[in-house]
Scaffold this active site. Sequence first.
Site, PDB file in Angstrom:
ATOM      1  N   PRO A 249       0.850  -1.204   0.000  1.00 44.47           N
ATOM      2  CG  PRO A 249       0.067  -0.975   2.192  1.00 44.47           C
ATOM      3  CD  PRO A 249       0.823  -1.911   1.292  1.00 44.47           C
ATOM      4  CG  ASP A 424       5.257  -0.470   2.812  1.00 42.40           C
ATOM      5  OD1 ASP A 424       4.045  -0.404   3.109  1.00 42.40           O
ATOM      6  OD2 ASP A 424       5.915  -1.526   2.889  1.00 42.40           O
ATOM      7  CG  HIS A 425      -0.030   4.369   4.476  1.00 42.16           C
ATOM      8  ND1 HIS A 425      -0.028   4.519   5.852  1.00 42.16           N
ATOM      9  CD2 HIS A 425      -0.762   5.411   4.002  1.00 42.16           C
ATOM     10  CE1 HIS A 425      -0.730   5.588   6.189  1.00 42.16           C
ATOM     11  NE2 HIS A 425      -1.183   6.150   5.087  1.00 42.16           N
ATOM     12  NE  ARG A 426       3.246  -3.257   3.751  1.00 45.95           N
ATOM     13  CZ  ARG A 426       3.797  -4.299   3.154  1.00 45.95           C
ATOM     14  NH1 ARG A 426       3.249  -5.504   3.286  1.00 45.95           N
ATOM     15  NH2 ARG A 426       4.894  -4.159   2.430  1.00 45.95           N
TER      16      ARG A 426
END
Length: 452
Positions: A249, A424-426
């Site tokens: 994501p 990387d939104h994580r």
Amino acid sequence: MSIDILMPALSPTMEEGTLAKWHVKKGDAVRSGDVIAEIETDKATMEVEAVDEGTIEELLVPEGTEGVKVNAPIARLSGEDAGASTAPAPKASSSPEPKSSEEVSPKVTEGAKAPTAAPPPPSASPPPPPQAGEERKASAQRDGQRIFASPLARRIAEQKGLDLSAMKGSGPHGRIVKADVDTAQPGQTKAPAAAPAGAPQAAPAAQAQRQPQSLEHYGIAAGSYDLIPLDGMRKTVARRMTDSFRDVPHFPLNLDIEIDALLAARAKINAMLEKSGGGKVSVNDMVIKAAAVALKQVPEANASYTPEGIAMHHHADISMAVAVPGGLITPIIFKAETKGLSQIAAEAKDLAERARTKKLKPEEFQGGTFSISNLGMFGIKSFASIINEPQGAILSVGAGEKRPVVKGDQLAIATVMSVTLTCDHRVVDGATGARFLAALKPLLEDPINMIV
């Protein structure tokens, strides 16, 4: 007796390669550590060393052969050691178990597949004591079956005090490789039992995705185009980028940076280096240094997502994207935050040159904690890159160009460079990415901040 030497896997993603050159011929005696061949992959050309002693009985694959599959036999070794290594599996547990054939394949076959061997039938008689030497660890048992692990993985496991029977291998057919023992911790739980032979297997996620159609499917007539076959590098890039774009994501953050002071500083630095006989520093070298310093100021951006947690990296190992014939490769400037601009420039130049000739070693392009892709030299103003997994972010650098800016309440002209951080939104959320760019901006707008 004799044993087949198998095509090694020089990287976790390698599926096939080119046997570029033989350094031995039929009848040659080889010793452990002798270079026997050169293998060319999608990323590099590597020398392959023999592990055991013996005589080359036959070269099964001519040099120059392309598309040789990993684990395919490429040569046959004979001799006393080879014979001991390839003795048939014992019919009773009272006979010593043979040494795994992977022991005589080249050292770099960390990801190579070990031959499948049927488990010995049970016997009431106790097994003999194991012989000395690491090679005998190939006969370790997991629930009555041999544990398949690379020689390097077994050595590291012994040094770290790890139980191979408690590990699940990520290599071909569950083989334990170096990456598995590097990340393993003593006392980890045993891996779940493998599914019985013949049991239905779940289809990989990649296979469930829509497959590309032929051009004829879209109404483009056959013969109206030339088809260039996919080489190994292009296949690898396609697979990795598809997986990253689909599974990670991601989101972009954009920022404009005035670089007039950076360009002036670069001119002074290069003038000094010219007097001392050194090489030149590029804008990209200065971006690498600034990014490394910014990552140390905002360590949350120098991180990777893993199923077990967020990996916070100790150093800023900067992967720099280099275009090569047929694709892209990302050699790494390790510990860039500790290096001066002249050292970064020298390393970057050397890595880029060897990348284009496929002379990089796997450890020089595998890993990295953060990537930089610069298309400014092509006049590209702004773009967003796909994240290089498992890294948490990648910085895309556009061209510096004269633009109107407002300084105070006055209109002025400045050289402005647009950068885009894909996150990387994580692991790197919006606030973290913004803080990284906020740290990067003053380093590039006034380079003296890099050394303060």
